[in-house]
Design an enzyme around this catalytic site. Structure first.
Site, mmCIF file in Angstrom:
data_model
loop_
_atom_site.group_PDB
_atom_site.id
_atom_site.type_symbol
_atom_site.label_atom_id
_atom_site.label_comp_id
_atom_site.label_asym_id
_atom_site.label_seq_id
_atom_site.Cartn_x
_atom_site.Cartn_y
_atom_site.Cartn_z
ATOM 1 N N GLU A 103 0.838 -1.210 0.000
ATOM 2 C CA GLU A 103 0.000 0.000 0.000
ATOM 3 C C GLU A 103 0.874 1.261 0.000
ATOM 4 O OE1 GLU A 103 -2.441 -1.589 3.311
ATOM 5 O OE2 GLU A 103 -4.144 -0.922 2.119
ATOM 6 N N GLU A 123 -3.711 -9.487 3.561
ATOM 7 C CA GLU A 123 -4.468 -9.197 4.788
ATOM 8 C C GLU A 123 -5.617 -10.166 5.010
ATOM 9 O OE1 GLU A 123 -3.334 -7.023 2.649
ATOM 10 O OE2 GLU A 123 -2.736 -5.159 3.587
HETATM 11 C C1 LIG Z 1 2.175 -1.052 18.241
HETATM 12 C C2 LIG Z 1 1.104 -0.847 17.237
HETATM 13 C C3 LIG Z 1 1.571 -1.065 15.822
HETATM 14 C C4 LIG Z 1 0.454 -0.871 14.867
HETATM 15 C C5 LIG Z 1 0.890 -0.975 13.450
HETATM 16 C C6 LIG Z 1 0.592 0.275 12.720
HETATM 17 C C7 LIG Z 1 0.277 0.049 11.290
HETATM 18 C C8 LIG Z 1 -1.158 0.323 11.020
HETATM 19 C C9 LIG Z 1 -1.488 0.035 9.617
HETATM 20 C C10 LIG Z 1 -2.932 -0.297 9.436
HETATM 21 C C11 LIG Z 1 -3.206 -0.601 8.006
HETATM 22 C C12 LIG Z 1 -3.916 -1.848 7.849
HETATM 23 C C13 LIG Z 1 -3.680 -2.439 6.513
HETATM 24 C C14 LIG Z 1 -2.447 -3.222 6.467
HETATM 25 C C15 LIG Z 1 -2.442 -4.423 6.993
HETATM 26 C C16 LIG Z 1 -1.243 -5.257 6.882
HETATM 27 O O1 LIG Z 1 -0.253 -4.966 6.293
HETATM 28 S S1 LIG Z 1 -1.375 -6.742 7.679
HETATM 29 C C17 LIG Z 1 0.131 -7.566 7.297
HETATM 30 C C18 LIG Z 1 0.139 -8.103 5.921
HETATM 31 N N1 LIG Z 1 1.323 -8.878 5.692
HETATM 32 C C19 LIG Z 1 1.363 -10.191 5.812
HETATM 33 O O2 LIG Z 1 0.381 -10.833 6.093
HETATM 34 C C20 LIG Z 1 2.694 -10.840 5.585
HETATM 35 C C21 LIG Z 1 3.040 -11.725 6.724
HETATM 36 N N2 LIG Z 1 4.316 -12.354 6.553
HETATM 37 C C22 LIG Z 1 4.494 -13.437 5.772
HETATM 38 O O3 LIG Z 1 3.611 -13.928 5.098
HETATM 39 C C23 LIG Z 1 5.858 -14.070 5.786
HETATM 40 O O4 LIG Z 1 6.505 -13.648 6.930
HETATM 41 C C24 LIG Z 1 6.703 -13.718 4.543
HETATM 42 C C25 LIG Z 1 6.785 -12.236 4.339
HETATM 43 C C26 LIG Z 1 6.126 -14.393 3.306
HETATM 44 C C27 LIG Z 1 8.151 -14.248 4.765
HETATM 45 O O5 LIG Z 1 8.115 -15.629 5.054
HETATM 46 P P1 LIG Z 1 9.412 -16.345 5.658
HETATM 47 O O6 LIG Z 1 10.596 -15.974 4.872
HETATM 48 O O7 LIG Z 1 9.060 -17.777 5.807
HETATM 49 O O8 LIG Z 1 9.634 -15.681 7.079
HETATM 50 P P2 LIG Z 1 8.753 -15.816 8.387
HETATM 51 O O9 LIG Z 1 9.344 -16.856 9.247
HETATM 52 O O10 LIG Z 1 7.342 -15.938 8.041
HETATM 53 O O11 LIG Z 1 8.946 -14.403 9.063
HETATM 54 C C28 LIG Z 1 10.142 -14.044 9.787
HETATM 55 C C29 LIG Z 1 9.720 -13.363 11.065
HETATM 56 O O12 LIG Z 1 9.030 -12.161 10.740
HETATM 57 C C30 LIG Z 1 7.760 -12.147 11.391
HETATM 58 N N3 LIG Z 1 6.829 -11.409 10.529
HETATM 59 C C31 LIG Z 1 6.645 -11.565 9.215
HETATM 60 N N4 LIG Z 1 5.754 -10.679 8.760
HETATM 61 C C32 LIG Z 1 5.359 -9.970 9.823
HETATM 62 C C33 LIG Z 1 4.446 -8.876 9.990
HETATM 63 N N5 LIG Z 1 3.767 -8.318 8.958
HETATM 64 N N6 LIG Z 1 4.256 -8.389 11.233
HETATM 65 C C34 LIG Z 1 4.933 -8.909 12.300
HETATM 66 N N7 LIG Z 1 5.844 -9.922 12.188
HETATM 67 C C35 LIG Z 1 6.040 -10.431 10.971
HETATM 68 C C36 LIG Z 1 7.406 -13.614 11.538
HETATM 69 O O13 LIG Z 1 6.468 -13.782 12.559
HETATM 70 C C37 LIG Z 1 8.751 -14.228 11.870
HETATM 71 O O14 LIG Z 1 9.053 -13.988 13.208
HETATM 72 P P3 LIG Z 1 8.859 -15.108 14.326
HETATM 73 O O15 LIG Z 1 7.389 -15.327 14.475
HETATM 74 O O16 LIG Z 1 9.474 -14.546 15.526
HETATM 75 O O17 LIG Z 1 9.537 -16.346 13.799
#
Ligand SMILES: CCCCCCCCCCCCC/C=C/C(=O)SCCNC(=O)CCNC(=O)[C@H](O)C(C)(C)COP(=O)(O)OP(=O)(O)OC[C@H]1O[C@@H](n2cnc3c(N)ncnc32)[C@H](O)[C@@H]1OP(=O)(O)O
Length: 725
Positions: A103, A123
């Protein structure tokens, strides 16, 4: 949280929040500060946004959605701020640009991506929608059909496809940052109006109404009770029907509905649970943090029945050279044909086609009946018939033929790993790998350590799961392990409900309405009733070894239903024979229809055993099936068979069709409230004192007595265990 730098006239803002530059409030604040600084500096003529460590951003910080400090409205205004900048802003997309990350990129005036980058709005998979104006900008950029597909499925698309869709302006193979700075310099002074997506009209479709109607039907069908896909649809529809600002308002309203729904919480729990189970440990102190996996350069699969064929296909897809072994040439040729068919189908589905799979090369996939060819493999997966004597004979042979250190895996759904290991001279190398059918499709791999299994063996099996793109869950050794052990009381209750007056279709309907892909009877017809029958005969519960005079509906003083055995005795094995709990159009048919024969058989059975038929309502069906399954889960946790409730939930979501938007059985119990689960089990147990599965587990009682603590604290109520969530 975001670094600000200069490359002559271009301001460079780098998002920094390792590992994936998730957008926390601090990152957003730094991004906003950077944008304002660039705007205020007259020597800055353009801006470039990128992410640290060659990753743009994985989106909003998911943990933030359940934090009391959450501020989900923070991102939309920043995306608007980017778009309204009077200086051109270029997004340099490397690694991933997902969710809020994409976004941000949509707010930029230009997008340039590395050829290996992945983009998406996932999402929906965590129960939300792209709430930072993404549902309004994306359709304006790539058109309604493509945007709707991306937003309602959450799929990640590769840069090459993004270029075709017009989502990015350019893709590069080399240095994305340098290319983005070059582009930023090139576009300085060009009009920005046409690059602002909020000002663009949505490309019209010839029949918008009909398209939306059909799309909604499809989305609802695929959602199976999950709210987010339909609300994503509604937000995109608002983009098609309203001006940008009104669409944004609608998007915000719908986002709030989802954010406060239990489903978003469940799906986000499931996201982190799947990651938490990678950090496995065992009661004896073995752990992911200290154990290193062995490399698997060559593997073998023994047995080319249904499971073996799927396992071979999985290994070939993971590019692991392989020997496939059968007991004789007849079985080998049959197995080879079936494997080749599966692989050809898989190759057709894969982007690069059959060549990439390379399964016609005997150096990569060799079929044999010669055990000696297994002398140099690093790992063997035995996938023969579920028979202890046969498995022990094979493992005895393996421990003689295989090289020292080779990992010996048994694909079993219930048998004792220690007993199998006792047939070898290397029990530390023996481990259970329970695949789920079809093994090349199902994501779950239950990994079972025995008393002597080494930490290296567990780490190697976990590494294998990752290579096969499966979710590995490490559990202890007991009959049925975790998944099937919890399934036994569930299926048992379903059958008892039939005895008491219900019908297969009524029970299935309740559980399918709850969100299961298949109810217990449809599932059992699919899997084959003969599988359980064989196991019950082996356990002496039915068949010739049952002592004469055993009461028909009792075993060891407990209630027992012979109904499934009686069906098997009639040759009703389910889909494969065209008859089971349902009838099918033919043997091997897939369409289940209620069977009048079965209904009259049930009536006759109840008369024979003097069972008074009563009406059983949906609540009782649901509670008796689910709460008995959950109750077994508490017993499993108390015994240390799994190291946390998240393990049980990941197993159920990925292996047993549990609806993900309900977070798994243990998470579901936490949302129902443990006092209610306990009270209901107590009630049913009083009515059915001869059913141990309904007797509340001591651990459940302990948690209720402790005041119903949150799920992440459960394990702290057991000594020497700790939850990882
Ligand atoms: C304090 C308040 C904060 C508020 C935030 C403010 C922002 C407000 C914005 C509001 C707008 C809303 C609209 C937007 C919404 C979103 O964006 S929701 C998130 C959308 N994104 C996802 O769903 C992606 C999620 N991640 C993944 O699918 C995978 O991680 C990956 C990118 C495909 C990578 O995969 P891989 O290489 O296998 O790595 P992982 O092991 O999955 O990830 C490594 C660690 O990173 C952590 N992680 C990954 N993505 C996120 C994330 N978006 N948020 C938090 N943490 C994330 C993941 O958990 C791993 O960590 P551990 O759990 O410790 O192993």
């Amino acid at each position: 949280m975001a670094q600000y730098a200069r490359s002559s006239a271009v301001a460079v803002i780098r998002l920094c929040n390792p590992p994936l530059n998730a957008l926390s409030l601090a990152v957003l604040q730094a991004l906003e500060d950077g944008l304002k600084k660039a705007d205020a500096d007259p020597s800055v003529k353009a801006v470039m946004i990128c992410g640290e460590n060659r990753k743009f951003s994985a989106g909003a910080d998911i943990r933030g959605f359940s934090s009391p400090k959450r501020h989900e409205g923070a991102l939309g205004p920043i995306v608007s701020l980017i778009e309204s900048s009077e200086k051109p802003v270029v997004a340099a997309i490397e690694g991933v640009a997902l969710g809020g990350g994409l976004e941000v990129a949509l707010g930029c005036h230009y997008r340039i991506a590395h050829v290996k980058a992945q983009m998406g709005l996932p999402e929906v998979t965590i129960g939300l929608l792209p709430g930072a104006e993404g549902t309004q900008r994306l359709p304006r950029l790539i058109g309604l059909p493509a945007a709707l597909d991306m937003i309602t499925t959450g799929k990640h698309i590769p840069a090459t496809e993004a270029l075709k869709l017009g989502l990015v302006d350019e893709i590069v193979e080399e240095n994305t940052i340098e290319a983005a700075i070059r582009l930023a310099n090139k576009v300085i002074g060009q009009p920005l109006g046409p690059r602002r997506l909020s000002l663009k009209p949505i490309p019209r479709l010839p029949n918008m109404e009909a398209f939306l109607r059909e799309a909604l039907v499809k989305v609802k069908k695929q959602a199976r009770g999950c709210l987010a896909p339909e609300l994503c649809f509604q937000a995109v529809r608002a983009a098609a029907e309203r001006p940008f600002a009104e669409g944004v308002r609608r998007e915000r309203e719908l986002f709030q509905v989802l954010l406060t729904s239990g489903q978003a919480r469940a799906l986000q729990y499931a996201f982190f649970a799947e990651r938490a189970v990678r950090r496995w440990d065992t009661p004896s102190g073995a752990s992911w943090s200290s154990a290193a996996p062995q490399p698997v350069r060559k593997a073998a699969v023994i047995g080319l029945g249904t499971m073996g064929r799927g396992i071979v296909t999985s290994l070939v897809k993971a590019n692991i050279p392989l020997v496939a072994l059968e007991q004789d040439l007849e079985y080998l040729n049959k197995g080879r044909k079936a494997v080749m068919l599966l692989l050809e189908r898989e190759a057709m589905k894969m982007e690069r086609g059959a060549q990439a799979l390379d399964f016609h090369n005997p150096a990569r996939l060799q079929f044999t009946v010669d055990f000696d060819l297994l002398h140099d493999v690093d790992l063997v997966i035995e996938a023969v018939f579920e028979n202890m004597a046969l498995k022990k004979e094979i493992f005895h042979k393996l421990s003689k033929i295989c090289k020292p250190g080779a990992l010996l895996c048994t694909n079993t759904s219930a048998l004792n790993i220690d007993e199998i290991a006792s047939a070898t001279s290397c029990p530390q190398q023996v481990i259970g790998t329970h695949f789920f059918s079809p093994a090349h499709v199902m994501r779950l791999l239950e990994i079972i350590y025995g008393r002597h299994t080494s930490p290296t063996a567990i780490a190697t099996a976990m590494q294998l799961a990752k290579a096969l793109k499966k979710v590995g869950v490490v559990v202890g050794n007991c009959f049925g392990f975790v998944g099937n052990r919890m399934m036994f009381p569930y299926v048992q209750q379903a059958v008892f409900l039939l005895e008491e007056g219900s019908r297969p279709e009524a029970v299935d309907q309740v559980l399918e309405d709850f969100g299961f892909k298949l109810g217990p009877f449809r599932m059992s017809d699919l899997a084959g009733l003969d599988v359980g029958w064989r196991s019950r005969k082996d356990q002496g519960l039915t068949g010739p070894s049952l002592p004469a005079g055993t009461p028909a509906r009792q075993r060891q003083g407990q209630r027992y239903s012979p109904l499934p055995d009686l069906l098997c005795e009639q040759g009703r094995f389910g889909q494969k024979t065209g008859k089971g709990w349902y009838q099918y159009e033919r043997a091997g048919g897939r369409t289940a229809t209620p069977d009048p024969w079965l209904h009259s058989f049930l009536s006759h059975y109840r008369d024979t055993h003097h069972i008074k038929t009563r009406f059983i309502d949906q609540e009782e069906i649901l509670e008796r099936c689910l709460f008995s399954l959950i109750n077994e889960g508490f017993a499993i946790l108390a015994e240390g068979i799994a190291s946390g409730p998240e393990h049980l939930d990941v197993i159920y979501i990925n292996g047993y069709g549990w609806p993900k938007h309900r977070g798994g059985p243990m998470f579901y119990a936490s949302t129902v409230g443990l006092p209610r689960v306990l009270a209901k089990l107590q009630k049913y147990s009083e009515v059915h004192p001869d059913v141990p599965g309904l007797r509340p587990s001591a651990f459940l009682k302990k948690l209720v007595a402790a005041g119903n603590p949150p799920i992440k604290e459960w394990m702290s109520y057991l000594s020497q265990q700790s939850s990882k969530l």
